[in-house]
Design a protein around this motif. Sequence first.
Motif, PDB file in Angstrom:
ATOM      1  N   MET B  63      -7.136  44.928  49.756  1.00 12.64           N
ATOM      2  CA  MET B  63      -6.377  46.180  49.625  1.00 12.64           C
ATOM      3  C   MET B  63      -5.266  46.012  48.598  1.00 12.64           C
ATOM      4  O   MET B  63      -4.988  44.887  48.164  1.00 12.64           O
ATOM      5  CB  MET B  63      -5.795  46.586  50.994  1.00 12.64           C
ATOM      6  CG  MET B  63      -4.837  45.576  51.588  1.00 12.64           C
ATOM      7  SD  MET B  63      -4.207  46.075  53.236  1.00 12.64           S
ATOM      8  CE  MET B  63      -3.023  47.347  52.739  1.00 12.64           C
ATOM      9  N   PRO B  64      -4.649  47.117  48.187  1.00 11.81           N
ATOM     10  CA  PRO B  64      -3.539  46.979  47.240  1.00 11.81           C
ATOM     11  C   PRO B  64      -2.410  46.160  47.865  1.00 11.81           C
ATOM     12  O   PRO B  64      -2.218  46.221  49.083  1.00 11.81           O
ATOM     13  CB  PRO B  64      -3.068  48.412  46.999  1.00 11.81           C
ATOM     14  CG  PRO B  64      -3.962  49.320  47.745  1.00 11.81           C
ATOM     15  CD  PRO B  64      -4.890  48.519  48.579  1.00 11.81           C
ATOM     16  N   GLY B  65      -1.660  45.438  47.060  1.00 10.34           N
ATOM     17  CA  GLY B  65      -0.480  44.736  47.551  1.00 10.34           C
ATOM     18  C   GLY B  65       0.521  45.739  48.090  1.00 10.34           C
ATOM     19  O   GLY B  65       0.520  46.906  47.709  1.00 10.34           O
ATOM     20  N   LEU B  66       1.377  45.269  49.010  1.00 11.35           N
ATOM     21  CA  LEU B  66       2.359  46.160  49.628  1.00 11.35           C
ATOM     22  C   LEU B  66       3.571  46.326  48.710  1.00 11.35           C
ATOM     23  O   LEU B  66       3.924  45.419  47.951  1.00 11.35           O
ATOM     24  CB  LEU B  66       2.781  45.584  50.979  1.00 11.35           C
ATOM     25  CG  LEU B  66       1.613  45.373  51.956  1.00 11.35           C
ATOM     26  CD1 LEU B  66       2.084  44.656  53.213  1.00 11.35           C
ATOM     27  CD2 LEU B  66       0.935  46.695  52.304  1.00 11.35           C
ATOM     28  N   GLY B 122       3.729  37.433  52.707  1.00 11.26           N
ATOM     29  CA  GLY B 122       3.508  38.625  53.522  1.00 11.26           C
ATOM     30  C   GLY B 122       2.799  39.749  52.784  1.00 11.26           C
ATOM     31  O   GLY B 122       2.759  40.870  53.278  1.00 11.26           O
ATOM     32  N   GLY B 123       2.257  39.466  51.587  1.00 10.12           N
ATOM     33  CA  GLY B 123       1.438  40.461  50.899  1.00 10.12           C
ATOM     34  C   GLY B 123       2.202  41.509  50.108  1.00 10.12           C
ATOM     35  O   GLY B 123       1.654  42.538  49.739  1.00 10.12           O
ATOM     36  N   ILE B 124       3.483  41.254  49.832  1.00  7.99           N
ATOM     37  CA  ILE B 124       4.272  42.205  49.024  1.00  7.99           C
ATOM     38  C   ILE B 124       4.105  41.833  47.551  1.00  7.99           C
ATOM     39  O   ILE B 124       4.369  40.701  47.157  1.00  7.99           O
ATOM     40  CB  ILE B 124       5.764  42.160  49.413  1.00  7.99           C
ATOM     41  CG1 ILE B 124       5.923  42.580  50.873  1.00  7.99           C
ATOM     42  CG2 ILE B 124       6.599  43.042  48.483  1.00  7.99           C
ATOM     43  CD1 ILE B 124       7.326  42.345  51.443  1.00  7.99           C
ATOM     44  N   THR B 125       3.667  42.792  46.752  1.00  8.60           N
ATOM     45  CA  THR B 125       3.413  42.493  45.329  1.00  8.60           C
ATOM     46  C   THR B 125       4.367  43.229  44.408  1.00  8.60           C
ATOM     47  O   THR B 125       4.441  42.919  43.225  1.00  8.60           O
ATOM     48  CB  THR B 125       1.962  42.864  44.955  1.00  8.60           C
ATOM     49  OG1 THR B 125       1.752  44.254  45.259  1.00  8.60           O
ATOM     50  CG2 THR B 125       0.965  42.012  45.736  1.00  8.60           C
ATOM     51  N   THR B 342      -1.525  57.176  57.002  1.00  5.59           N
ATOM     52  CA  THR B 342      -0.339  57.622  56.258  1.00  5.59           C
ATOM     53  C   THR B 342       0.667  56.470  56.125  1.00  5.59           C
ATOM     54  O   THR B 342       1.332  56.322  55.097  1.00  5.59           O
ATOM     55  CB  THR B 342       0.319  58.805  56.994  1.00  5.59           C
ATOM     56  OG1 THR B 342      -0.655  59.826  57.160  1.00  5.59           O
ATOM     57  CG2 THR B 342       1.511  59.345  56.232  1.00  5.59           C
ATOM     58  N   THR B 343       0.768  55.671  57.175  1.00  6.65           N
ATOM     59  CA  THR B 343       1.708  54.547  57.147  1.00  6.65           C
ATOM     60  C   THR B 343       1.323  53.554  56.049  1.00  6.65           C
ATOM     61  O   THR B 343       2.175  53.094  55.290  1.00  6.65           O
ATOM     62  CB  THR B 343       1.715  53.848  58.525  1.00  6.65           C
ATOM     63  OG1 THR B 343       1.837  54.834  59.539  1.00  6.65           O
ATOM     64  CG2 THR B 343       2.857  52.861  58.623  1.00  6.65           C
ATOM     65  N   ILE B 344       0.034  53.239  55.971  1.00  4.45           N
ATOM     66  CA  ILE B 344      -0.426  52.322  54.918  1.00  4.45           C
ATOM     67  C   ILE B 344      -0.219  52.969  53.544  1.00  4.45           C
ATOM     68  O   ILE B 344       0.165  52.303  52.579  1.00  4.45           O
ATOM     69  CB  ILE B 344      -1.924  51.974  55.120  1.00  4.45           C
ATOM     70  CG1 ILE B 344      -2.153  51.256  56.454  1.00  4.45           C
ATOM     71  CG2 ILE B 344      -2.436  51.139  53.951  1.00  4.45           C
ATOM     72  CD1 ILE B 344      -1.900  49.778  56.444  1.00  4.45           C
ATOM     73  N   ASP B 371      -3.002  44.295  41.344  1.00  8.22           N
ATOM     74  CA  ASP B 371      -2.053  43.852  42.361  1.00  8.22           C
ATOM     75  C   ASP B 371      -2.770  44.013  43.699  1.00  8.22           C
ATOM     76  O   ASP B 371      -2.888  45.128  44.214  1.00  8.22           O
ATOM     77  CB  ASP B 371      -0.796  44.739  42.376  1.00  8.22           C
ATOM     78  CG  ASP B 371       0.022  44.628  41.087  1.00  8.22           C
ATOM     79  OD1 ASP B 371      -0.306  43.782  40.235  1.00  8.22           O
ATOM     80  OD2 ASP B 371       0.982  45.411  40.940  1.00  8.22           O
ATOM     81  N   LEU B 372      -3.260  42.935  44.260  1.00  7.95           N
ATOM     82  CA  LEU B 372      -4.096  43.080  45.451  1.00  7.95           C
ATOM     83  C   LEU B 372      -3.923  41.910  46.409  1.00  7.95           C
ATOM     84  O   LEU B 372      -3.461  40.834  46.030  1.00  7.95           O
ATOM     85  CB  LEU B 372      -5.566  43.256  45.039  1.00  7.95           C
ATOM     86  CG  LEU B 372      -6.156  42.241  44.049  1.00  7.95           C
ATOM     87  CD1 LEU B 372      -6.676  41.030  44.787  1.00  7.95           C
ATOM     88  CD2 LEU B 372      -7.259  42.893  43.239  1.00  7.95           C
ATOM     89  N   ILE B 373      -4.288  42.167  47.655  1.00 10.07           N
ATOM     90  CA  ILE B 373      -4.145  41.126  48.677  1.00 10.07           C
ATOM     91  C   ILE B 373      -5.406  41.063  49.547  1.00 10.07           C
ATOM     92  O   ILE B 373      -6.148  42.041  49.660  1.00 10.07           O
ATOM     93  CB  ILE B 373      -2.918  41.376  49.591  1.00 10.07           C
ATOM     94  CG1 ILE B 373      -3.055  42.677  50.391  1.00 10.07           C
ATOM     95  CG2 ILE B 373      -1.649  41.414  48.777  1.00 10.07           C
ATOM     96  CD1 ILE B 373      -1.912  42.935  51.381  1.00 10.07           C
ATOM     97  N   LEU B 374      -5.625  39.883  50.133  1.00  9.06           N
ATOM     98  CA  LEU B 374      -6.677  39.716  51.132  1.00  9.06           C
ATOM     99  C   LEU B 374      -6.011  39.515  52.493  1.00  9.06           C
ATOM    100  O   LEU B 374      -5.088  38.715  52.624  1.00  9.06           O
ATOM    101  CB  LEU B 374      -7.543  38.489  50.817  1.00  9.06           C
ATOM    102  CG  LEU B 374      -8.468  38.606  49.605  1.00  9.06           C
ATOM    103  CD1 LEU B 374      -9.236  37.293  49.407  1.00  9.06           C
ATOM    104  CD2 LEU B 374      -9.454  39.763  49.770  1.00  9.06           C
ATOM    105  N   VAL B 375      -6.503  40.276  53.479  1.00  7.18           N
ATOM    106  CA  VAL B 375      -5.968  40.164  54.833  1.00  7.18           C
ATOM    107  C   VAL B 375      -7.099  39.722  55.764  1.00  7.18           C
ATOM    108  O   VAL B 375      -8.158  40.366  55.806  1.00  7.18           O
ATOM    109  CB  VAL B 375      -5.386  41.512  55.324  1.00  7.18           C
ATOM    110  CG1 VAL B 375      -4.685  41.327  56.672  1.00  7.18           C
ATOM    111  CG2 VAL B 375      -4.442  42.096  54.289  1.00  7.18           C
ATOM    112  N   ASP B 376      -6.853  38.660  56.476  1.00  6.07           N
ATOM    113  CA  ASP B 376      -7.861  38.087  57.376  1.00  6.07           C
ATOM    114  C   ASP B 376      -7.711  38.708  58.762  1.00  6.07           C
ATOM    115  O   ASP B 376      -6.719  38.462  59.436  1.00  6.07           O
ATOM    116  CB  ASP B 376      -7.657  36.563  57.440  1.00  6.07           C
ATOM    117  CG  ASP B 376      -8.694  35.891  58.317  1.00  6.07           C
ATOM    118  OD1 ASP B 376      -9.634  36.570  58.770  1.00  6.07           O
ATOM    119  OD2 ASP B 376      -8.557  34.668  58.537  1.00  6.07           O
TER     120      ASP B 376
END
Lengths: 658, 658
Positions: B63-66, B122-125, B342-344, B371-376
Amino acid sequence: MSQTVDILLTNAAVLTMDETYTQYEQGAVAVSGNRIVAVGPEKDITRQYEGKETLDCGGKVLMPGLVNVHTHVPMTLLRGLADDLRLDVWLLGYMMPVEREFVSPEFVRLGTKLAMAEFIRGGITAFADMYYFEEDVAQAVAEAGVRGVCGQTILKFPSPDAPSYEDALEYTRGFIERWKGHPLIVPAIAPHAPYTCTDEILQASAALAAEFDVPLHIHLAETALEVENMVNEHGMPVIPYVKKQHIFDAKVIAAHCVHIDEGEMHTLKQFGAGVAHNPSSNMKLASGIAPVAKMLEVGLNVGIGTDGPASNNDLDMFEEMRLANFLAKGSTGDPTVVPARTTIDMATRMGARAIHLGEVTGSLEPGKRADLILVDLSPLHNAPRFARDPDGRYAQLVYASKSTDVTDVMIEGRWVMRERQLLTLNEAELLAEAQEYARRIDAFLIQREKSVLSKLVAIEGATQEESFEVQAKVAVQDPAAVQAAIQSSAALEILRFRHYREFDTYFHFSDSHHILRYREDEFIDEKGEVSNVRYRLTLIGPASRKQFPSNILLSRSRYLAPATHSLRFYREYFKPERETTIEKDRLRWRVLFKGTEFYINLDEMHAPHIGSYLEVKSRTWSRRDAEVKSELVAELISLLNVDPEKIINQDYLEIVED
Amino acid sequence: MSQTVDILLTNAAVLTMDETYTQYEQGAVAVSGNRIVAVGPEKDITRQYEGKETLDCGGKVLMPGLVNVHTHVPMTLLRGLADDLRLDVWLLGYMMPVEREFVSPEFVRLGTKLAMAEFIRGGITAFADMYYFEEDVAQAVAEAGVRGVCGQTILKFPSPDAPSYEDALEYTRGFIERWKGHPLIVPAIAPHAPYTCTDEILQASAALAAEFDVPLHIHLAETALEVENMVNEHGMPVIPYVKKQHIFDAKVIAAHCVHIDEGEMHTLKQFGAGVAHNPSSNMKLASGIAPVAKMLEVGLNVGIGTDGPASNNDLDMFEEMRLANFLAKGSTGDPTVVPARTTIDMATRMGARAIHLGEVTGSLEPGKRADLILVDLSPLHNAPRFARDPDGRYAQLVYASKSTDVTDVMIEGRWVMRERQLLTLNEAELLAEAQEYARRIDAFLIQREKSVLSKLVAIEGATQEESFEVQAKVAVQDPAAVQAAIQSSAALEILRFRHYREFDTYFHFSDSHHILRYREDEFIDEKGEVSNVRYRLTLIGPASRKQFPSNILLSRSRYLAPATHSLRFYREYFKPERETTIEKDRLRWRVLFKGTEFYINLDEMHAPHIGSYLEVKSRTWSRRDAEVKSELVAELISLLNVDPEKIINQDYLEIVED
């Protein structure tokens, strides 16, 4: 001469959470069997005690395990099933139908073990539960090596594990008898809530709990609506009502208490009831913010709970602590209330007292059971560390630490996690089994949600009505004349007359040919006042009409169900694509005409304003009968001086939508 | 023919967060250079593109980075320094004194790098910052490989990096000129808040931002008090006021907006301002709950921010998302508002738009920066997974997942974390350096808190008053007679007369011999009305008195400071062990007697009611002078028909405490 103990934990930052909040920056704890033998500065403890096993804690925080004071652990299997819904839609539309279908001893054991794995990973060593098949919960909890107050649910409805409340009570008695005195498990009784129990159930539950001196776990004053209904029905708020049912004869765990006043707090305190505050659940379901700062001021034992993982959706006490803290500050406008130390207290010693385990666990003190955790504050989200303020350690744990910082957990003197490895549970197996349940529940719901009818059946039951109805409708210019004709016609025998105001809401679906009608019938009496109101749902099937001579219709198949919830509930549950509303004033006669029963409706359409209509209807069971009746309908209409040539073949919805 | 790209990410559950919330359950993303080339079902993407490098994402969420829309990253070094305090005590008592002492380019770089490590984990980009030495922040951010909108603080007071606002503006101009066009950094200007800036500063800041088309980052309407003061001083709420200062000539990032009404929301929308919602900070400091559901309804771009790690205390956007969601539901009483999707959105695409990076980042779409992240989602707190509802994935991320589930992070096409290993920062080094700062700050504060005087100096400055005062006090039965004697005595020349009501609060400390007095002087005019009020702090040192003949005292050394804050502030800042309050009505004459100046006080004690007293005082500079004056005091007292033999050697506090 030093004394030998089983385990010596050294080189730890010890937070004892005793009455004076003693901390040992370089501390140690001695454990023998299931108990704590000594706690103190490392240099003293190591001089006095020798461990058969010694663990260097590497400077981690050593503190009592966390106490989760209210949850429904088997619901871990339902986590994420349905979110962002109102309580009633979530509970009645999703949780209860799925529970009716899936909850079994096997389900409960698996869900419990999954929850125990998450508890242990997050440093929770004791908890209070409420669910079905609680003896299976207890079994799984004991196998995982966790401490639990296991409350068997009692309800006035049939539940997954008991056809009646008497069965549930009988089951609970046996459960208590078999488990009382277990080192880890405290059996308990859990009458679900005042609004789901009767006076008799509450009284019988309290008596059983008192007989065995076990806790009574109950949901109290969770929503404003609950309190409002209680006041309307019984003339008093929730706490006085349950007091009247003698529940305080037992040791009460009062979950939620979102909407209680100061007087009720004093009642709870007087009877030694513990309060379970569930901040995530209360926020996620929008129940409100419990007045925790005030409860603490009154002197109540307020613990922190995650509530069930289907309404949270996790079992993370670190998050729950932080949220409890934030809500207390945010809701009072005072950032100094419920400081970090008090928050940790609520999650340990005070929490243990709230679930009536205060003598057993909740602090690191000699004589208490060895329920303890190690928290690693080296991960960077905890950095740096300031030493100036002795309360800084509590602040670090509440405001910065995460459940994933817990590395080791001991319960009842036994390690259940070492260096993040679970020792009593097989996580991979549990995850695979849980996913298989999720697959089956998904399939069940996907099947159900395929049709509006099956969604309707899931919540209300629905009865298929007679399939055929002969129906004719004519616009009338002078309804008073038609009414006079009905009332004066010698050919008509009037069997009954009714006057309604009808408010219809039609739900339309993009992916279904069904239309769902929510009808509110106001019965108007002779004085023109509303004497009664009836709510009905009608599922109107795809058009299967046949047109008879004179435009007389054979109507659609339909299903009827009483509407026991609000329009808002059905709107959120069925998620219609769009809605149509129709309001009318209806005069309705049941008449005999040539030996056949007919309904005559004289409708004045209020919204939209589309004039007045005469409707004549008759139920039918066969095609031949329908043909005969359609001829009689045309005849009856003529009799009322209305032209049968003007019969239209549309129902009101079609007229409005045109 | 397939096209070659730099990196192909396959076997991922892709949440694009594009306008229609497209998801690919088995998806892939192609990246070349710093940009996303393609996003789609894996089978399509792998047919069209070949990667120089291919990463099998193992079914993780891609998903996109936060986007963290409001923070002060260097304050990571102050995390946990002081908690559970009111905003003013926290800011003026702790943050600002420590910042004055420690904030430097070196401090700022280290704090920023520590924050970047936590961001990446924590996935913040991407994020929007506001601090001092922002060019050093920018440098550290760029080195870490993170995307930042770096706002240089402008204040009306001297700040750690600028003696005046003109210096700060000049510095900002140079910073913008040097960094504009950088691939990762967007330089910005950050006038701190309306109440810490002047009209001129706001206007000049807006003009500079407009000149370079860079964002203007500002705190707006954070507390109810701010709005109240604004309305009192300027007759309008905060948003109209800043509009009048032309700040909307710039692209505004409006942090907090806790206390704005619907009209103000429309103003923000009209000018394309983004809103930064900071739920943890707003709760922890008890500022209130921002009306986020309403803002979203109005159509504002509302992003989510952690605020600085000194008021949060972490930089965890997963927590921040969950809290934003919970608060919206809890505060509106509606669990269906701000659903998980909406929160995401707020934490990704909408957040990027809120900080004016909407064209660059916030969603996975061809042409945007990678700008992207992987979440397990395999850790057990995420289990099980239901597939029925397509929004279930968002719910899982918002309600169950943790920041520690992020495993890989790419910014601007470059990996900054792979399998939880940071690639651009040395975490161990940063932690060690941070701890060294914490040690120094601890030492500074411990030293300061050793004495009440140094705590006083830290916030107010304090001036040491003359060390000696000759003082005599006598109880009088008939104060009217004494007053008449003063007014009629030929030996006294009255230089000035004043009438006060004095409200004194004394703070006592268990670990200090000092007593701190907070005095409120109400000046009473001839009509008996309060014409003015003065607030003063007096630090009264350990008794160093000498008794002269006739019980005349040489008084204690004391320090004086104007009291610029409330009694409540000082109470929370100094944390006295106990307090004493004394109220009196004072008639005060400055007189000349035998060529020497004296003060004569005629005090009627209101609370506690201990009667009336005559006091005669004179400042002195030498022991010899004091001796002379003490004789004159006795003489003066006799002159007023009061018996000098009855002089008592206690001050009011001692009389009251006896």
